[in-house]
Design a protein around this motif. Sequence first.
Motif, PDB file in Angstrom:
ATOM      1  N   PRO A 145      39.074  52.079  41.948  1.00  0.00           N
ATOM      2  CA  PRO A 145      39.185  50.622  41.994  1.00  0.00           C
ATOM      3  C   PRO A 145      40.639  50.178  42.156  1.00  0.00           C
ATOM      4  N   LEU A 146      40.813  48.920  42.543  1.00  0.00           N
ATOM      5  CA  LEU A 146      42.136  48.325  42.613  1.00  0.00           C
ATOM      6  C   LEU A 146      42.631  47.984  41.212  1.00  0.00           C
ATOM      7  N   SER A 147      43.923  48.183  40.986  1.00  0.00           N
ATOM      8  CA  SER A 147      44.534  47.718  39.745  1.00  0.00           C
ATOM      9  C   SER A 147      44.557  46.191  39.740  1.00  0.00           C
ATOM     10  N   GLU A 148      44.454  45.604  38.559  1.00  0.00           N
ATOM     11  CA  GLU A 148      44.534  44.141  38.469  1.00  0.00           C
ATOM     12  C   GLU A 148      45.916  43.629  38.855  1.00  0.00           C
ATOM     13  N   ASP A 149      46.907  44.509  38.841  1.00  0.00           N
ATOM     14  CA  ASP A 149      48.259  44.141  39.269  1.00  0.00           C
ATOM     15  C   ASP A 149      48.488  44.384  40.755  1.00  0.00           C
ATOM     16  N   ALA A 150      47.463  44.813  41.480  1.00  0.00           N
ATOM     17  CA  ALA A 150      47.621  45.119  42.896  1.00  0.00           C
ATOM     18  C   ALA A 150      48.065  43.873  43.662  1.00  0.00           C
ATOM     19  N   GLU A 151      48.778  44.109  44.753  1.00  0.00           N
ATOM     20  CA  GLU A 151      49.245  43.008  45.604  1.00  0.00           C
ATOM     21  C   GLU A 151      48.053  42.246  46.176  1.00  0.00           C
ATOM     22  N   LEU A 152      48.196  40.934  46.275  1.00  0.00           N
ATOM     23  CA  LEU A 152      47.159  40.105  46.899  1.00  0.00           C
ATOM     24  C   LEU A 152      47.372  40.159  48.406  1.00  0.00           C
ATOM     25  N   ARG A 153      46.522  40.926  49.095  1.00  0.00           N
ATOM     26  CA  ARG A 153      46.728  41.159  50.526  1.00  0.00           C
ATOM     27  C   ARG A 153      45.690  40.460  51.403  1.00  0.00           C
ATOM     28  N   ALA A 154      44.913  39.577  50.814  1.00  0.00           N
ATOM     29  CA  ALA A 154      43.927  38.839  51.603  1.00  0.00           C
ATOM     30  C   ALA A 154      44.626  37.887  52.562  1.00  0.00           C
ATOM     31  N   THR A 155      43.918  37.508  53.606  1.00  0.00           N
ATOM     32  CA  THR A 155      44.381  36.466  54.520  1.00  0.00           C
ATOM     33  C   THR A 155      43.418  35.285  54.430  1.00  0.00           C
ATOM     34  N   ALA A 156      43.735  34.224  55.132  1.00  0.00           N
ATOM     35  CA  ALA A 156      42.921  33.009  55.043  1.00  0.00           C
ATOM     36  C   ALA A 156      41.752  33.020  56.018  1.00  0.00           C
ATOM     37  N   GLU A 157      41.364  34.197  56.511  1.00  0.00           N
ATOM     38  CA  GLU A 157      40.356  34.267  57.570  1.00  0.00           C
ATOM     39  C   GLU A 157      38.924  34.205  57.063  1.00  0.00           C
ATOM     40  N   ALA A 158      38.700  34.403  55.774  1.00  0.00           N
ATOM     41  CA  ALA A 158      37.345  34.360  55.218  1.00  0.00           C
ATOM     42  C   ALA A 158      37.105  33.005  54.555  1.00  0.00           C
ATOM     43  N   THR A 159      35.842  32.649  54.391  1.00  0.00           N
ATOM     44  CA  THR A 159      35.477  31.339  53.852  1.00  0.00           C
ATOM     45  C   THR A 159      36.107  31.094  52.482  1.00  0.00           C
ATOM     46  N   PHE A 242      43.437  38.599  35.462  1.00  0.00           N
ATOM     47  CA  PHE A 242      42.519  39.710  35.231  1.00  0.00           C
ATOM     48  C   PHE A 242      41.247  39.534  36.044  1.00  0.00           C
ATOM     49  N   ALA A 243      40.591  40.663  36.271  1.00  0.00           N
ATOM     50  CA  ALA A 243      39.350  40.676  37.036  1.00  0.00           C
ATOM     51  C   ALA A 243      38.158  40.768  36.099  1.00  0.00           C
ATOM     52  N   VAL A 244      36.999  40.376  36.610  1.00  0.00           N
ATOM     53  CA  VAL A 244      35.769  40.464  35.822  1.00  0.00           C
ATOM     54  C   VAL A 244      34.643  40.908  36.743  1.00  0.00           C
ATOM     55  N   GLY A 245      33.838  41.823  36.250  1.00  0.00           N
ATOM     56  CA  GLY A 245      32.711  42.316  37.038  1.00  0.00           C
ATOM     57  C   GLY A 245      32.021  43.445  36.307  1.00  0.00           C
ATOM     58  N   CYS A 246      31.022  44.002  36.938  1.00  0.00           N
ATOM     59  CA  CYS A 246      30.320  45.150  36.370  1.00  0.00           C
ATOM     60  C   CYS A 246      31.230  46.369  36.374  1.00  0.00           C
ATOM     61  N   ASP A 247      30.930  47.306  35.505  1.00  0.00           N
ATOM     62  CA  ASP A 247      31.660  48.567  35.510  1.00  0.00           C
ATOM     63  C   ASP A 247      31.226  49.389  36.727  1.00  0.00           C
ATOM     64  N   GLY A 248      32.209  49.967  37.426  1.00  0.00           N
ATOM     65  CA  GLY A 248      31.900  50.838  38.546  1.00  0.00           C
ATOM     66  C   GLY A 248      31.514  50.067  39.805  1.00  0.00           C
TER      67      GLY A 248
END
Length: 371
Positions: A145-159, A242-248
Amino acid sequence: MSSPDPQVRAARNRSTSSTGTGRGPVVAVTGAASGIGALLTGRLVASDEIKQVIAIDERRGDESGAQWHILDVRDPAIADKLRGADVVVHLALDLDLETDAAARTAYNVRGTQTVLTAAAAAGVHRVVLCTSAMVYGALPDNDIPLSEDAELRATAEATGVGDLLEIERLARRAPRAHPGLNITVVRPAVLVGGTDTALTRYFESPRLLVVAGSRPAWQFCHVEDLVSALEYAALGKVDGEFAVGCDGWLEQEEVEELSGIRRMELPSAVALGAATRLHRIGLTPSPAGDLAYTMHPWVVSVGRLHDAGWRPQWTNEEVLAALLEEVAGRHTVAGRRLGRKDATAAGAAGATVALLGTAALVRRARRRRGL
């Protein structure tokens, strides 16, 4: 697989987060009349750890135990309504696929700016913002998984992702602009439970579109777990980003086996070309950027919540089962909902997606060759 009773889930979550002091913070919730805001408002009203709940929305909701204020979050008068609050949980966001993009951005960004400024003016100590793990970006070289400190690399191309990235920027600037104001940012994985997004619509299709050579990985977050995590944030049990979601997570093959939905595999150029063309001519609400989130992994660690003692009450398998039950009877192709009349043609429509993409590529190649 049948999903557990929602009332049982809510009781479980409440028992794990409430110790019963009765002298906790005053919490204001924006967007409190519906969706996640309504669920959180009800949960906070029922919590012995919350002193009072201030509910803010453009209409009054059903929760009688909250103090209601009816106004648009972009109205500067909201500062007066926030006086006396210790925490604001800002959930008044529009991420509807069908909303005009410019109007959506104007509401989301301006609303967040106003809430942050108003909270500082009202003496609020903490603002909790909710974005999405989509801000990390869906990229082929992402760690799993990605670390919660990972760089935000998204772009504005998704809804809506452009709006979420701007909200993240506002969150980072706010403590400098308003010293003493603490910002918490909550980033859920694929959200399920009364939600309608490009990612939930993916499971309404007669075939699961798989781009050749991609490696999807699916991590879900049930809204009940998100509400539980938001309560943790409101109480200061976890802070920062921080992120939230199911484990795995689930691999694509596992998703197909559990859902019973077969795949339709297309070359990347065909799939992206079709998605671009269909969106450009207004046939689908989803831009091509949404497709990346079904192609590449963006699974996140939930370590910070775990360190705070929080655990998800739902597994990925259970959330997928709940999602499939929720979308049963709906028919979507390339992000566009089909009525009953068109549903029988869904298989042919899936082929049409590929054909439109191929035709677009052929026309482009001919133009380049001057034919």
